[in-house]
Write a protein that holds these residues in place. Structure first.
Motif, short mmCIF file in Angstrom:
data_model
loop_
_atom_site.label_atom_id
_atom_site.label_comp_id
_atom_site.label_asym_id
_atom_site.label_seq_id
_atom_site.Cartn_x
_atom_site.Cartn_y
_atom_site.Cartn_z
N MET A 91 0.52 -1.45 -0.30
CA MET A 91 0.46 0.23 0.14
C MET A 91 0.67 0.75 0.22
O MET A 91 0.07 2.52 -0.53
CB MET A 91 -0.93 0.04 0.86
N ALA A 92 1.50 0.90 0.84
CA ALA A 92 3.08 2.48 0.59
C ALA A 92 3.57 2.74 -0.49
O ALA A 92 3.40 3.64 -0.94
CB ALA A 92 4.49 2.39 1.88
N VAL A 93 3.35 1.57 -1.56
CA VAL A 93 4.23 1.85 -3.10
C VAL A 93 3.29 1.84 -3.74
O VAL A 93 3.69 2.87 -4.45
CB VAL A 93 5.20 0.31 -3.10
N HIS A 94 1.87 1.28 -3.52
CA HIS A 94 1.04 2.22 -4.08
C HIS A 94 0.99 3.64 -4.00
O HIS A 94 0.48 4.40 -5.14
CB HIS A 94 -0.43 0.74 -4.00
N ARG A 95 0.84 3.78 -2.79
CA ARG A 95 0.63 5.32 -2.70
C ARG A 95 1.80 5.97 -3.64
O ARG A 95 1.63 7.54 -4.01
CB ARG A 95 0.55 5.52 -1.33
N GLU A 96 2.99 6.06 -3.68
CA GLU A 96 4.07 6.63 -3.52
C GLU A 96 3.58 6.72 -5.45
O GLU A 96 3.91 7.54 -6.15
CB GLU A 96 4.82 6.33 -3.97
N ILE A 97 3.59 5.80 -6.25
CA ILE A 97 3.22 5.49 -7.52
C ILE A 97 1.70 6.62 -7.53
O ILE A 97 1.53 7.06 -8.59
CB ILE A 97 2.75 4.52 -8.40
N ASP A 98 0.31 6.05 -6.95
CA ASP A 98 -0.74 7.16 -7.32
C ASP A 98 -0.29 8.90 -7.19
O ASP A 98 -0.71 9.26 -7.74
CB ASP A 98 -1.75 6.92 -6.47
N ALA A 99 0.79 8.97 -6.05
CA ALA A 99 0.92 10.92 -5.88
C ALA A 99 1.86 10.52 -7.00
O ALA A 99 1.48 11.95 -7.76
CB ALA A 99 1.70 10.61 -4.64
N SER A 100 2.80 10.53 -7.73
CA SER A 100 3.28 10.45 -8.71
C SER A 100 2.75 10.73 -9.79
O SER A 100 3.16 11.51 -10.98
CB SER A 100 4.91 9.77 -9.09
N THR A 101 1.73 9.84 -10.12
CA THR A 101 1.03 9.89 -11.14
C THR A 101 0.23 11.07 -11.75
O THR A 101 0.05 11.99 -12.21
CB THR A 101 0.10 8.26 -11.19
N ARG A 102 -0.68 11.17 -10.22
CA ARG A 102 -0.63 12.47 -9.85
C ARG A 102 -0.47 13.50 -10.27
O ARG A 102 -1.23 14.63 -11.25
CB ARG A 102 -2.01 12.87 -8.42
N THR A 103 0.83 13.61 -9.87
CA THR A 103 1.25 14.96 -10.14
C THR A 103 1.73 14.98 -11.61
O THR A 103 1.82 16.20 -12.09
CB THR A 103 3.25 14.73 -9.23
N ILE A 104 2.35 13.87 -12.27
CA ILE A 104 2.24 14.16 -13.68
C ILE A 104 0.99 14.83 -14.35
O ILE A 104 0.64 15.43 -15.02
CB ILE A 104 3.05 12.83 -14.16
N LYS A 105 -0.16 14.10 -13.72
CA LYS A 105 -1.33 14.43 -14.30
C LYS A 105 -0.87 16.18 -14.61
O LYS A 105 -1.29 17.33 -15.76
CB LYS A 105 -2.75 14.08 -14.08
N LYS A 106 -1.01 16.71 -13.23
CA LYS A 106 -1.27 18.18 -13.18
C LYS A 106 -0.08 18.56 -13.72
O LYS A 106 -0.43 19.58 -14.82
CB LYS A 106 -1.13 18.18 -11.94
N VAL A 107 1.26 18.50 -14.36
CA VAL A 107 2.02 18.86 -14.18
C VAL A 107 1.95 18.93 -16.15
O VAL A 107 2.39 20.19 -16.39
CB VAL A 107 3.64 18.29 -14.11
#
Length: 251
Positions: A91-107
């Motif tokens: 879950m911790a790794v999954h949250r990291e991936i999810d956070a980076s994915t959201r950041t990428i989408k925003k940027v």
């Protein structure tokens, strides 16, 4: 004495011409600056548009680097995902991936918005560049006139100075010394030929007695400005009737 005074009068006339040409040269920078005004304005607009483009390009590049960094984080997280031992780590790794994915989408959305801003700037810069080329061509044509004038005036000054140098040995030393003292006072012309009781330099009237003395001696000084004056009587032009008579005799 006659040759000496004639040579000095030639020198005085050349010094007057040199002064006139020098004043002409002094006016050229202002004239050239005036016709360059429109070009300067377009260059300012072009510089501003290019600066805005560069600023947007920098913002896009910074965000592109951020996207690459977040993608690297996702790749690293995916590799770690293969070695997780429990649900908590997963879950911790999954949250990291999810956070980076959201950041990428925003940027990436930000990059798209910046690129949309870039398009009208490019069109504006292209339009200004066209105007700049037109103004540059116009300026070059108009400025060439002043460049030619500058070259002509400079050459005329050089020629006049060379002629003065050649004439000076023909002038009596004492007379030339007086003339050069007057030149130090910026009295130009410092020597004048006159045919009437007026100074050709300062326009002051000359008393009849002094004028008669100048006529007798052939030269003198202006009592007002101290310019050197040389009497040169007017040359009478032949009358029309006399000319016709001469033509008739010749026929």
């Amino acid at each position: 004495m006659q040759d000496s005074s004639e040579a000095l009068l030639q020198i005085a006339d050349l010094d007057r011409q040199i002064l006139h040409h020098q004043k002409g040269l002094e006016t050229l920078p202002a004239k050239r600056a005036k016709i360059r005004g429109a070009l300067d304005q377009v260059e300012t607009e072009l510089e501003k548009a290019q600066k805005e483009q560069n600023n947007l390009s920098l913002q896009i590049k910074l965000r592109e680097r951020l996207v690459e960094l977040e993608k690297s984080k996702i790749n690293a997280a995916n590799e770690r995902m293969m070695g997780v031992n429990n649900q908590k780590e997963y879950m911790a790794v999954h949250r990291e991936i999810d956070a980076s994915t959201r950041t990428i989408k925003k940027v990436e959305d930000q990059i798209l918005a910046l690129e949309e801003q870039m398009e009208p700037l490019k069109e504006q810069a292209a339009s200004i560049e066209t105007r700049h080329q037109e103004e540059s061509g116009r300026f070059e044509q108009e400025d060439q006139v002043y460049k030619d004038e500058e070259a002509h005036l400079s050459e005329s000054i050089t020629q006049a100075e060379a002629t003065i140098k050649a004439l000076k040995p023909k002038v009596e030393a004492e007379l030339l010394e007086k003339y050069e003292r007057l030149m130090l006072r910026h009295l130009i012309p410092a020597a004048v030929g006159i045919d009437d009781a007026f100074c050709g330099g300062c326009a002051a009237s000359i008393r009849a007695q002094i004028f008669n003395e100048i006529i007798r001696a052939g030269s003198g000084e202006c009592p007002s400005c101290r310019r050197l004056l040389f009497y040169r009587p007017k040359v009478e032009e032949p009358k029309a009737s006399d000319s016709k008579k001469s033509d008739a005799k010749a026929g």
